[in-house]
Design a protein around this motif. Structure first.
Motif, mmCIF file in Angstrom:
data_model
loop_
_atom_site.group_PDB
_atom_site.id
_atom_site.type_symbol
_atom_site.label_atom_id
_atom_site.label_comp_id
_atom_site.label_asym_id
_atom_site.label_seq_id
_atom_site.Cartn_x
_atom_site.Cartn_y
_atom_site.Cartn_z
ATOM 1 N N LEU A 319 1.808 -1.828 6.827
ATOM 2 C CA LEU A 319 2.892 -0.963 6.367
ATOM 3 C C LEU A 319 2.328 0.377 5.938
ATOM 4 O O LEU A 319 1.296 0.436 5.269
ATOM 5 N N SER A 320 2.995 1.444 6.291
ATOM 6 C CA SER A 320 2.588 2.767 5.818
ATOM 7 C C SER A 320 3.790 3.688 5.859
ATOM 8 O O SER A 320 4.813 3.375 6.475
ATOM 9 N N SER A 321 3.646 4.828 5.195
ATOM 10 C CA SER A 321 4.725 5.809 5.226
ATOM 11 C C SER A 321 4.156 7.215 5.298
ATOM 12 O O SER A 321 4.168 7.851 6.330
ATOM 13 N N CYS A 322 3.577 7.698 4.189
ATOM 14 C CA CYS A 322 3.153 9.097 4.156
ATOM 15 C C CYS A 322 1.883 9.359 4.964
ATOM 16 O O CYS A 322 1.689 10.455 5.466
ATOM 17 N N GLN A 323 1.009 8.372 5.051
ATOM 18 C CA GLN A 323 -0.294 8.506 5.725
ATOM 19 C C GLN A 323 -1.161 9.572 5.056
ATOM 20 O O GLN A 323 -2.074 10.099 5.666
ATOM 21 N N LYS A 324 -0.862 9.884 3.803
ATOM 22 C CA LYS A 324 -1.600 10.937 3.099
ATOM 23 C C LYS A 324 -2.140 10.481 1.753
ATOM 24 O O LYS A 324 -2.612 11.298 0.970
ATOM 25 N N GLY A 325 -1.990 9.215 1.465
ATOM 26 C CA GLY A 325 -2.491 8.730 0.182
ATOM 27 C C GLY A 325 -1.631 9.113 -0.990
ATOM 28 O O GLY A 325 -2.123 9.187 -2.119
ATOM 29 N N THR A 326 -0.360 9.345 -0.747
ATOM 30 C CA THR A 326 0.478 9.819 -1.841
ATOM 31 C C THR A 326 1.680 8.947 -2.176
ATOM 32 O O THR A 326 2.323 9.166 -3.189
ATOM 33 N N CYS A 327 2.027 7.974 -1.326
ATOM 34 C CA CYS A 327 3.275 7.238 -1.580
ATOM 35 C C CYS A 327 3.071 5.814 -2.081
ATOM 36 O O CYS A 327 3.941 5.251 -2.717
ATOM 37 N N GLY A 328 1.961 5.184 -1.746
ATOM 38 C CA GLY A 328 1.680 3.837 -2.227
ATOM 39 C C GLY A 328 2.098 2.711 -1.301
ATOM 40 O O GLY A 328 1.812 1.547 -1.571
ATOM 41 N N THR A 329 2.764 3.022 -0.204
ATOM 42 C CA THR A 329 3.261 1.957 0.673
ATOM 43 C C THR A 329 2.144 1.115 1.279
ATOM 44 O O THR A 329 2.295 -0.086 1.476
ATOM 45 N N CYS A 330 1.002 1.711 1.567
ATOM 46 C CA CYS A 330 -0.068 0.978 2.257
ATOM 47 C C CYS A 330 -1.033 0.302 1.283
ATOM 48 O O CYS A 330 -2.101 -0.162 1.708
ATOM 49 N N GLU A 331 -0.695 0.231 0.015
ATOM 50 C CA GLU A 331 -1.604 -0.352 -0.977
ATOM 51 C C GLU A 331 -2.009 -1.772 -0.565
ATOM 52 O O GLU A 331 -1.160 -2.600 -0.232
ATOM 53 N N SER A 344 -3.842 9.784 -4.187
ATOM 54 C CA SER A 344 -3.354 10.347 -5.450
ATOM 55 C C SER A 344 -2.252 9.479 -6.043
ATOM 56 O O SER A 344 -1.446 9.946 -6.833
ATOM 57 N N VAL A 345 -2.223 8.223 -5.650
ATOM 58 C CA VAL A 345 -1.227 7.293 -6.194
ATOM 59 C C VAL A 345 -1.776 6.543 -7.395
ATOM 60 O O VAL A 345 -1.150 6.479 -8.451
ATOM 61 N N LEU A 346 -2.941 5.959 -7.235
ATOM 62 C CA LEU A 346 -3.538 5.159 -8.303
ATOM 63 C C LEU A 346 -4.138 6.055 -9.370
ATOM 64 O O LEU A 346 -4.614 7.162 -9.094
ATOM 65 N N MET A 357 -6.407 -0.642 -2.851
ATOM 66 C CA MET A 357 -6.742 0.671 -2.286
ATOM 67 C C MET A 357 -5.656 1.110 -1.306
ATOM 68 O O MET A 357 -4.900 0.276 -0.784
ATOM 69 N N MET A 358 -5.574 2.403 -1.065
ATOM 70 C CA MET A 358 -4.643 2.949 -0.066
ATOM 71 C C MET A 358 -5.416 3.102 1.241
ATOM 72 O O MET A 358 -6.272 3.976 1.375
ATOM 73 N N ILE A 359 -5.073 2.248 2.188
ATOM 74 C CA ILE A 359 -5.889 2.188 3.403
ATOM 75 C C ILE A 359 -5.561 3.301 4.405
ATOM 76 O O ILE A 359 -6.186 3.380 5.450
ATOM 77 N N CYS A 360 -4.618 4.180 4.075
ATOM 78 C CA CYS A 360 -4.351 5.298 4.990
ATOM 79 C C CYS A 360 -5.365 6.417 4.812
ATOM 80 O O CYS A 360 -5.548 7.223 5.724
ATOM 81 N N VAL A 361 -5.993 6.496 3.639
ATOM 82 C CA VAL A 361 -6.959 7.582 3.409
ATOM 83 C C VAL A 361 -8.278 7.092 2.815
ATOM 84 O O VAL A 361 -9.324 7.703 3.063
#
Ligand code: FES
Length: 373
Positions: A319-331, A344-346, A357-361
């Motif tokens: 699952l992902s959304s922003c792909q920028k480390g800012t939304c938390g969906t890929c946690e 910049s979520v955690l 961890m956010m696996i998009c970044v």
């Protein structure tokens, strides 16, 4: 196993594998109990979860799964003020969005439920001292819940709500009616031009004896003006949650108060996502490493490739959304090893805990990391 959910075109339109993944990662069908037109471009959607959502922090958001024609999409919508036994969001139809808000506007009338996860707070409202709220457009949504909380707590507050035209500003009339013009300032840019938000906040704060917190959500230039304006200003701190210009509305990303006065969180909401990409840490090495999955299989992540991209190439859905480390969906939960966090979520404490961890970044520290995938 295929999850079985009935009664909603929104759910029936998902690919079966996507649906399994959504359910396994905490999404659940929540009945749609009402849909309202708040402005010609903003829909209010009421949801009635089986369990009460009491206790969610003001400024929290929901993740909403949307079955777009080109695949599953996750969007973030801030919760409005309202009773604890229901959830209310407002969805701006983004003219240049990625399709999530348009899908909801066009299909919500035939949806008996939506697949959602949350609420989750990444904004960071704290309840003490004078509060000056600055909303830009649909950025008003998380602030409505904060204002309701501030009122209930007897907190000293003021709202500056900026929009192009009053008829396009959701809740403008009701906020003025409920709290009065001494608490709510509506600024129409079509008539009065861009406001000097820094001077407005500074003037209000100067009349208070205690430090003031500025909570702001809206377009990036508005956020940045406040963050820069008060960066070195003692007595005024800024907590922001902005819209990602690439995404559709507002959903959140954590802002943390910054030393000397500003904290910046980003969010996504109405087709919005969390903070902008420039907020994401770019430090750290970018070497290759191996991700070990829960079933023991291994995926190579080359230098210059994200974990999500490597997983997708290997046929592992995420699952992902922003792909920028800012939304938390890929946690994603870390089973073994340490992450080189670049999101910049955690919070700093959550980074240090090395639990997710956010696996998009974010990447691995060293040559191997084991993830709960
Ligand atoms: S997809 Fe938004 S933080 Fe990773």
């Amino acid at each position: 196993m295929t999850a079985t959910t009935h009664g909603s075109p929104a759910i029936g339109d998902f690919d079966g594998i996507d649906l399994d993944m959504l359910i396994s990662q905490g999404f659940r069908p929540v009945p749609v109990s009402g849909v309202r037109t708040l402005t010609p471009e903003v829909l209010g959607i009421d949801l009635s979860p089986a369990e009460a959502s009491a206790g969610s922090a003001p400024g929290s958001h929901l993740e909403v799964a949307v079955p777009l024609p080109n695949g599953l999409a996750i969007r973030h919508y801030s919760l409005l003020a309202g009773p604890a036994d229901s959830l209310h969001v407002a969805v701006l139809r983004e003219r240049h969005g990625r399709g999530g808000s348009a899908w909801l506007h066009e299909n919500i009338a035939s949806c008996t439920s939506l697949l959602v996860r949350g609420p989750r707070d990444t904004f960071g409202y704290e309840g003490s001292g004078p509060a000056y709220f600055v909303a830009g457009g649909i950025g008003i949504t998380p602030l409505t819940a904060m204002i309701a909380t501030a009122v209930a707590a007897g907190r000293d507050w003021h709202l500056l709500y900026v929009g192009r035209r009053q008829e396009s500003m959701a809740f403008a009339d009701s906020l003025v009616d409920e709290y009065g013009p001494e608490r709510v300032t509506i600024h129409i840019t079509e008539a009065a031009g861009r406001p000097d938000v820094v001077s407005a906040a500074e003037e209000w704060a100067s009349l208070r004896d205690e430090p003031t917190t500025v909570y702001t959500c809206g377009p990036v230039p508005l956020m940045r003006a406040l963050e820069i304006g008060f960066e070195h200003r003692p007595g005024i701190s800024v907590v922001s949650e902005d819209f990602d210009e690439d995404s559709e509305q507002t959903a959140p990303a954590r802002s943390a108060p910054r030393a000397g006065g500003t904290t910046s969180a980003s969010q996504t909401g109405n087709d919005t996502t969390a903070s902008d990409a420039t907020e994401v840490k770019a430090e750290g090495t970018d070497d290759d490493f191996v991700v070990e999955l829960g079933d023991g299989s291994e995926i190579d992540v080359p230098a210059g490739c994200t974990i999500i991209d490597a997983l997708n190439k290997a046929g592992v859905r995420t699952l992902s959304s922003c792909q920028k480390g800012t939304c938390g969906t890929c946690e994603t939960v870390i089973l073994d090893g340490q992450a080189d966090h670049r999101d910049s979520v955690l919070s700093a404490e959550e980074h240090a805990a090395q639990e997710t961890m956010m696996i998009c970044v974010s990447r691995a520290c060293g040559k191997r990391i084991s993830l709960d995938l």
